[in-house]
Design an enzyme around this catalytic site. Sequence first.
Site, PDB file in Angstrom:
ATOM      1  N   GLY A   1     -18.117   1.722  -1.595  1.00 30.67           N
ATOM      2  CA  GLY A   1     -19.379   1.964  -1.057  1.00 30.67           C
ATOM      3  C   GLY A   1     -19.902   1.524   0.152  1.00 30.67           C
TER       4      GLY A   1
ATOM      5  N   ARG B   1     -13.994   6.685  -2.217  1.00 32.96           N
ATOM      6  CA  ARG B   1     -13.231   5.928  -3.185  1.00 32.96           C
ATOM      7  C   ARG B   1     -11.706   6.615  -3.440  1.00 32.96           C
ATOM      8  NH1 ARG B   1     -17.392   2.474  -4.718  1.00 32.96           N
ATOM      9  NH2 ARG B   1     -19.416   3.444  -4.731  1.00 32.96           N
TER      10      ARG B   1
ATOM     11  N   ASP C   1     -15.292  -5.623  -3.545  1.00 28.72           N
ATOM     12  CA  ASP C   1     -14.159  -6.410  -4.197  1.00 28.72           C
ATOM     13  C   ASP C   1     -13.269  -5.443  -4.562  1.00 28.72           C
ATOM     14  OD1 ASP C   1     -15.955  -4.648  -5.676  1.00 28.72           O
ATOM     15  OD2 ASP C   1     -15.817  -6.203  -7.466  1.00 28.72           O
TER      16      ASP C   1
ATOM     17  N   THR D   1     -20.455  -4.984   1.256  1.00 25.60           N
ATOM     18  CA  THR D   1     -21.147  -4.161   0.014  1.00 25.60           C
ATOM     19  C   THR D   1     -22.367  -4.678  -0.184  1.00 25.60           C
ATOM     20  OG1 THR D   1     -20.977  -4.138  -2.614  1.00 25.60           O
ATOM     21  CG2 THR D   1     -19.939  -6.157  -1.511  1.00 25.60           C
TER      22      THR D   1
ATOM     23  N   ASP E   1     -23.463  -5.455  -3.043  1.00 22.39           N
ATOM     24  CA  ASP E   1     -23.640  -5.898  -4.230  1.00 22.39           C
ATOM     25  C   ASP E   1     -23.654  -7.383  -3.936  1.00 22.39           C
ATOM     26  OD1 ASP E   1     -23.701  -3.387  -5.411  1.00 22.39           O
ATOM     27  OD2 ASP E   1     -21.469  -3.610  -6.069  1.00 22.39           O
TER      28      ASP E   1
ATOM     29  N   ASP F   1     -21.016  -9.208  -4.432  1.00 16.71           N
ATOM     30  CA  ASP F   1     -20.258  -9.669  -5.576  1.00 16.71           C
ATOM     31  C   ASP F   1     -18.906 -10.156  -5.169  1.00 16.71           C
ATOM     32  OD1 ASP F   1     -19.275  -7.286  -4.699  1.00 16.71           O
ATOM     33  OD2 ASP F   1     -19.479  -6.582  -6.706  1.00 16.71           O
TER      34      ASP F   1
ATOM     35  N   ARG G   1     -23.564  -3.261  -9.732  1.00 18.23           N
ATOM     36  CA  ARG G   1     -22.306  -3.111 -10.451  1.00 18.23           C
ATOM     37  C   ARG G   1     -22.635  -4.271 -11.573  1.00 18.23           C
ATOM     38  NH1 ARG G   1     -18.514   0.660  -9.409  1.00 18.23           N
ATOM     39  NH2 ARG G   1     -18.139   1.285  -7.139  1.00 18.23           N
TER      40      ARG G   1
HETATM   41  N1  LIG Z   1      -7.451  -2.938  -8.519  1.00 22.17           N
HETATM   42  C1  LIG Z   1      -7.162  -2.367  -7.408  1.00 22.17           C
HETATM   43  N2  LIG Z   1      -5.991  -2.028  -7.070  1.00 22.17           N
HETATM   44  C2  LIG Z   1      -5.929  -1.326  -5.872  1.00 22.17           C
HETATM   45  N3  LIG Z   1      -6.817  -0.685  -5.221  1.00 22.17           N
HETATM   46  C3  LIG Z   1      -8.113  -0.538  -5.597  1.00 22.17           C
HETATM   47  C4  LIG Z   1      -8.477  -1.653  -6.895  1.00 22.17           C
HETATM   48  N4  LIG Z   1      -9.850  -1.597  -6.842  1.00 22.17           N
HETATM   49  C5  LIG Z   1     -10.100  -0.796  -5.997  1.00 22.17           C
HETATM   50  N5  LIG Z   1      -9.265  -0.132  -5.308  1.00 22.17           N
HETATM   51  C6  LIG Z   1      -9.228   0.701  -4.043  1.00 22.17           C
HETATM   52  O1  LIG Z   1     -10.532   0.467  -3.309  1.00 22.17           O
HETATM   53  C7  LIG Z   1     -11.441   1.658  -3.458  1.00 22.17           C
HETATM   54  C8  LIG Z   1     -12.579   0.991  -3.376  1.00 22.17           C
HETATM   55  O2  LIG Z   1     -13.025   0.296  -4.334  1.00 22.17           O
HETATM   56  P1  LIG Z   1     -14.502   0.236  -5.068  1.00 22.17           P
HETATM   57  O3  LIG Z   1     -14.519  -0.908  -6.203  1.00 22.17           O
HETATM   58  O4  LIG Z   1     -14.763   1.733  -5.457  1.00 22.17           O
HETATM   59  O5  LIG Z   1     -15.407  -0.074  -4.070  1.00 22.17           O
HETATM   60  P2  LIG Z   1     -15.681  -1.635  -3.354  1.00 22.17           P
HETATM   61  O6  LIG Z   1     -14.445  -2.051  -2.528  1.00 22.17           O
HETATM   62  O7  LIG Z   1     -16.817  -1.291  -2.174  1.00 22.17           O
HETATM   63  O8  LIG Z   1     -15.911  -2.605  -4.269  1.00 22.17           O
HETATM   64  C9  LIG Z   1     -10.853   2.456  -4.550  1.00 22.17           C
HETATM   65  O9  LIG Z   1     -11.239   3.520  -4.631  1.00 22.17           O
HETATM   66  C10 LIG Z   1      -9.511   2.195  -4.542  1.00 22.17           C
HETATM   67  O10 LIG Z   1      -8.874   2.954  -3.688  1.00 22.17           O
HETATM   68  O1  LIG Z   2     -22.029   5.822  -4.771  1.00 20.83           O
HETATM   69  P1  LIG Z   2     -21.578   5.663  -6.277  1.00 20.83           P
HETATM   70  O2  LIG Z   2     -20.162   6.133  -6.110  1.00 20.83           O
HETATM   71  O3  LIG Z   2     -22.300   6.380  -6.920  1.00 20.83           O
HETATM   72  O4  LIG Z   2     -21.430   4.083  -6.630  1.00 20.83           O
HETATM   73  C1  LIG Z   2     -22.372   3.393  -7.006  1.00 20.83           C
HETATM   74  C2  LIG Z   2     -22.323   2.041  -6.941  1.00 20.83           C
HETATM   75  O5  LIG Z   2     -21.859   1.638  -5.720  1.00 20.83           O
HETATM   76  C3  LIG Z   2     -22.645   0.521  -5.115  1.00 20.83           C
HETATM   77  O6  LIG Z   2     -23.758   0.978  -4.641  1.00 20.83           O
HETATM   78  C4  LIG Z   2     -21.896  -0.424  -4.429  1.00 20.83           C
HETATM   79  O7  LIG Z   2     -20.734  -0.884  -5.011  1.00 20.83           O
HETATM   80  P2  LIG Z   2     -19.555  -1.138  -4.202  1.00 20.83           P
HETATM   81  O8  LIG Z   2     -19.627  -1.994  -3.126  1.00 20.83           O
HETATM   82  O9  LIG Z   2     -18.532  -1.737  -5.328  1.00 20.83           O
HETATM   83  O10 LIG Z   2     -18.880  -0.010  -3.952  1.00 20.83           O
HETATM   84  C5  LIG Z   2     -22.927  -0.215  -6.468  1.00 20.83           C
HETATM   85  O11 LIG Z   2     -24.016  -1.123  -6.625  1.00 20.83           O
HETATM   86  C6  LIG Z   2     -23.020   1.022  -7.486  1.00 20.83           C
HETATM   87  O12 LIG Z   2     -22.929   0.812  -8.872  1.00 20.83           O
HETATM   88 MG   LIG Z   3     -17.523  -3.347  -5.484  1.00 17.36          MG
END
Ligand SMILES: Nc1ncnc2c1ncn2[C@@H]1O[C@H](COP(=O)(O)OP(=O)(O)O)[C@@H](O)[C@H]1O
Ligand SMILES: O=P(O)(O)OC[C@H]1O[C@](O)(COP(=O)(O)O)[C@@H](O)[C@@H]1O
Ligand SMILES: [Mg+2]
Length: 320
Positions: free
Chosen positions: A12, A73, A104, A127, A129, A131, A173
Amino acid sequence: MLKSIAVITSGGDSPGMNAAARAVVRTALYEGVKVWGINDGYKGLLEENMFEMKSQSVSDIIQRGGTFLGTARCPEFETPEGRKKAYDILVKKGIQGLLIIGGDGSLRGAQKLSAEQGIPIVGLPGTIDNDVWGTDYTIGSDTAANTIVEAINKLRDTASAHSRIIVIEVMGRKSGWLAMVAGISGGAEYILVPEETYDLDAICDNLRTRYARGKRSSIIVVAEGVGSGTAIGKIIGDKTGIDTRISVLGHIQRGGSPSVEDRLKASRLGEKAALALISGLSNIVFGFQKGKIVSIDLHDAVTNIKSLDPDYLRLAKILS
Ligand SMILES: Nc1ncnc2c1ncn2[C@@H]1O[C@H](COP(=O)(O)OP(=O)(O)O)[C@@H](O)[C@H]1O
Ligand SMILES: O=P(O)(O)OC[C@H]1O[C@](O)(COP(=O)(O)O)[C@@H](O)[C@@H]1O
Ligand SMILES: [Mg+2]
């Protein structure tokens, strides 16, 4: 000394990612290091969607929300094959180290890439969040909290005019940080977060008593990690018999011009992270603890779960 690095934003978007990437690019160029910008997160990396950056590539972005690099993502990156492909592309382009700005999940992916392929990785927590374990702060969380508080102020005006309850669902989240910080700052009556159990019957009894005594407005902040604000709002309206409205704030929380705090902290983190990566350090995330920049072990950052400061939980109760 690394001679060629790349910067990527992933997951995000968050306000301040641009300031961080700008600082990375300008620090690298200042050090005489080649710096690539990868578009659209890991998805763009797998598509070889990247370009070499000049100082001007990051002009006119510090004040903008979102991320000028684009983000995504990417399920393919969650597989070892996807990460091997990403590594091969980095090698092909002569990129010796990757600087990742993301949440994360993105950091978890980067940690796996480094563990499997040995490429140097430095991370920055980006992020809304807040978190990411090991840092009190993530890039964008301040702006998002301010956006929510602005929304609460507006909702309070109309709630008070109509003698209503307004339930506002906010992002985060599994983390209640955004809800808690914005709720306390917006003077919310109740803040429901996933880190703590709540008793809806007791809340409704209390609301009824207070409205019977003449109270004219209540703001109830629900973190998305607790469940649907709409469902909770419906129960509150039914149980109290008080006119209740629900507002799901949504993606408005993610956008907007970054606050001074986000611009400044992101710029400072960007510089530190670029210097560390260029000097050959790896597997670390830079963040803030007690107002000071710290480096956190990447593996620790992605395997531990950040908890919510119990001081916030106590304060929210006292002030409600
Ligand atoms: N457990 C994981 N192992 C490998 N790649 C991951 C994992 N979790 C997330 N990713 C990669 O990082 C991208 C972003 O993660 P996401 O959780 O959607 O957002 P954020 O990094 O903001 O928390 C995912 O679409 C994926 O490509
Ligand atoms: O933009 P999307 O795909 O609807 O995702 C929404 C999620 O992304 C966030 O805005 C940010 O989360 P991440 O930083 O993990 O991507 C969360 O607070 C929310 O649950
Ligand atoms: Mg996240």
